[in-house]
Design a protein around this motif. Structure first.
Motif, PDB file in Angstrom:
ATOM      1  N   THR A 154       4.898   2.037   7.105  1.00 42.25           N
ATOM      2  CA  THR A 154       4.422   2.338   5.755  1.00 42.25           C
ATOM      3  C   THR A 154       3.140   1.559   5.454  1.00 42.25           C
ATOM      4  OG1 THR A 154       5.556   0.546   4.577  1.00 42.25           O
ATOM      5  CG2 THR A 154       6.837   2.562   5.025  1.00 42.25           C
ATOM      6  N   GLN A 155       2.640   1.744   4.228  1.00 40.66           N
ATOM      7  CA  GLN A 155       1.457   1.021   3.774  1.00 40.66           C
ATOM      8  C   GLN A 155       1.692  -0.481   3.692  1.00 40.66           C
ATOM      9  OE1 GLN A 155      -0.466   2.516   0.210  1.00 40.66           O
ATOM     10  NE2 GLN A 155       0.248   4.593   0.653  1.00 40.66           N
ATOM     11  N   ARG A 156       2.928  -0.928   3.668  1.00 35.94           N
ATOM     12  CA  ARG A 156       3.186  -2.370   3.662  1.00 35.94           C
ATOM     13  C   ARG A 156       2.567  -3.006   4.916  1.00 35.94           C
ATOM     14  NH1 ARG A 156       7.878   0.321   2.297  1.00 35.94           N
ATOM     15  NH2 ARG A 156       8.687  -0.077   0.214  1.00 35.94           N
ATOM     16  N   LEU A 157       2.651  -2.289   6.035  1.00 37.11           N
ATOM     17  CA  LEU A 157       2.093  -2.761   7.300  1.00 37.11           C
ATOM     18  C   LEU A 157       0.667  -2.267   7.488  1.00 37.11           C
ATOM     19  CD1 LEU A 157       2.545  -4.118  10.100  1.00 37.11           C
ATOM     20  CD2 LEU A 157       3.341  -1.880  10.918  1.00 37.11           C
ATOM     21  N   LEU A 158       0.430  -1.000   7.158  1.00 37.42           N
ATOM     22  CA  LEU A 158      -0.870  -0.366   7.389  1.00 37.42           C
ATOM     23  C   LEU A 158      -1.381   0.243   6.086  1.00 37.42           C
ATOM     24  CD1 LEU A 158      -0.080   1.517  10.735  1.00 37.42           C
ATOM     25  CD2 LEU A 158      -1.184  -0.716  10.468  1.00 37.42           C
ATOM     26  N   PRO A 159      -2.078  -0.541   5.254  1.00 39.46           N
ATOM     27  CA  PRO A 159      -2.534  -0.015   3.965  1.00 39.46           C
ATOM     28  C   PRO A 159      -3.459   1.192   4.082  1.00 39.46           C
ATOM     29  CG  PRO A 159      -3.497  -2.184   4.423  1.00 39.46           C
ATOM     30  CD  PRO A 159      -2.427  -1.963   5.437  1.00 39.46           C
ATOM     31  N   GLN A 160      -4.092   1.377   5.244  1.00 39.68           N
ATOM     32  CA  GLN A 160      -4.971   2.536   5.419  1.00 39.68           C
ATOM     33  C   GLN A 160      -4.213   3.860   5.402  1.00 39.68           C
ATOM     34  OE1 GLN A 160      -4.339   0.171   7.735  1.00 39.68           O
ATOM     35  NE2 GLN A 160      -4.605   0.925   9.840  1.00 39.68           N
ATOM     36  N   MET A 161      -2.882   3.806   5.467  1.00 37.40           N
ATOM     37  CA  MET A 161      -2.108   5.044   5.361  1.00 37.40           C
ATOM     38  C   MET A 161      -2.284   5.709   3.996  1.00 37.40           C
ATOM     39  SD  MET A 161       1.499   4.307   7.340  1.00 37.40           S
ATOM     40  CE  MET A 161       2.080   6.002   7.088  1.00 37.40           C
ATOM     41  N   LEU A 216       4.562  13.103   3.118  1.00 34.31           N
ATOM     42  CA  LEU A 216       4.669  12.124   4.192  1.00 34.31           C
ATOM     43  C   LEU A 216       4.906  10.753   3.582  1.00 34.31           C
ATOM     44  CD1 LEU A 216       4.294  11.387   7.250  1.00 34.31           C
ATOM     45  CD2 LEU A 216       1.879  10.956   6.669  1.00 34.31           C
ATOM     46  N   LYS A 217       5.964  10.103   3.978  1.00 34.78           N
ATOM     47  CA  LYS A 217       6.255   8.761   3.471  1.00 34.78           C
ATOM     48  C   LYS A 217       5.044   7.856   3.683  1.00 34.78           C
ATOM     49  CE  LYS A 217       9.670   5.021   3.864  1.00 34.78           C
ATOM     50  NZ  LYS A 217      10.123   5.087   2.464  1.00 34.78           N
ATOM     51  N   SER A 218       4.563   7.240   2.608  1.00 32.71           N
ATOM     52  CA  SER A 218       3.414   6.332   2.590  1.00 32.71           C
ATOM     53  C   SER A 218       2.071   7.033   2.782  1.00 32.71           C
ATOM     54  CB  SER A 218       3.554   5.188   3.607  1.00 32.71           C
ATOM     55  OG  SER A 218       3.853   3.981   2.933  1.00 32.71           O
ATOM     56  N   GLY A 219       2.071   8.367   2.821  1.00 30.72           N
ATOM     57  CA  GLY A 219       0.809   9.098   2.834  1.00 30.72           C
ATOM     58  C   GLY A 219       0.309   9.329   1.417  1.00 30.72           C
TER      59      GLY A 219
END
Length: 268
Positions: free
Chosen positions: A48-55, A12-15
């Motif tokens: 992505t984690q750029r917006l939601l680092p909790q990913m 999963l991208k950014s997972g």
């Protein structure tokens, strides 16, 4: 002697990344890498984690049939089947690329929306709907799934060790989300490579990987570094033309299987 010391896949991208001992590789990179992506429900723009680092805490295990099992702390796991490649198509955007790919259904969307606190959908990219790699660095017909721009990313272990010494604390390789880690080289030796072979598979080194705020996210906690490290240190010695580079993007020039421990040969 150069050798392949680590293999990582990100279904999963950014997972969260998966640590592998072996993997098939084809024109899209490692089998199952970045074939799934979370997008905004209304716009279809990638998240992505750029917006939601909790990913970084979002697990996505790839199964033999191409599906996923989603997991996250405090949540029940959710199995997601591989969708029909020609049904329930949704328009999505990855950087400047727009494409239509199958949606994974309401159960996955509801699970992810509750976890991430925003309306989103889960999509998958079939082999027939992948994107053209930027032809400034690749040939027509070179394809990429949902990775930012290239099928594979390689980093030398010595390069990370040098960076960690400059920052003054240990750094996880997963901050930089490589697929391939090579040991036995000098720090940043990969900057000079043009073609390499791992096992029976050849790879073309396309360009350096420009880095962003995502490198400041601790992959184990999902928290951003208050001091913006290691990006701040990278900017002091790895910045060129306004971009900060660390690692090298690769294009596969064959198919086969990679296994940790295989020798790496620099062909050019």
């Amino acid at each position: 002697m150069l050798s392949l010391s680590q293999l990582y896949r990100y279904p999963l991208k950014s997972g969260r990344g998966e640590v592998l001992q072996r993997s098939a590789v084809d024109g899209l990179g490692l089998h199952g890498d970045r074939r799934w992506m979370v997008v905004e429900a209304e716009s279809g723009r990638f998240i992505t984690q750029r917006l939601l680092p909790q990913m970084s805490q979002l697990g996505a295990l790839y199964d033999a049939r191409g599906g996923l099992t989603l997991s996250a702390p405090g949540c029940a796991d959710l199995a997601v089947a591989l969708p029909d490649p020609e049904q329930d198509l949704r328009g999505v955007t990855v950087w400047r690329d727009s494409l239509r790919v199958p949606d994974a259904g309401d159960a996955a969307a509801d699970w992810l929306s509750a976890l991430l606190g925003r309306a989103c959908r889960l999509v998958q990219v079939p082999d027939t709907r992948t994107r053209q790699v930027d032809t400034a660095y690749a040939e027509p017909g070179d394809r990429v799934a949902f990775a930012d721009g290239f099928p594979l990313l390689l980093i030398g272990q010595a390069s990370l060790d040098d960076l960690a010494a400059r920052v003054g604390r240990p750094l996880s390789m997963l901050r930089f989300r490589p697929n391939l880690v090579v040991t036995g080289s000098e720090a940043y030796a990969e900057d000079e490579w043009k073609r390499i072979r791992i096992g029976a598979v050849e790879f073309e080194v396309a360009k350096g990987c420009s880095r962003c705020i995502l490198t400041t996210v601790d992959p184990h906690t999902g928290e951003r570094s208050a001091d913006r490290e290691p990006l701040s240190t990278l900017k002091t010695y790895r910045e060129r033309d306004g971009q900060v580079y660390f690692g090298q993007n690769l294009l596969p020039r064959g198919v086969g299987e990679l296994q940790v421990g295989m020798p790496v040969e620099v062909l050019e």
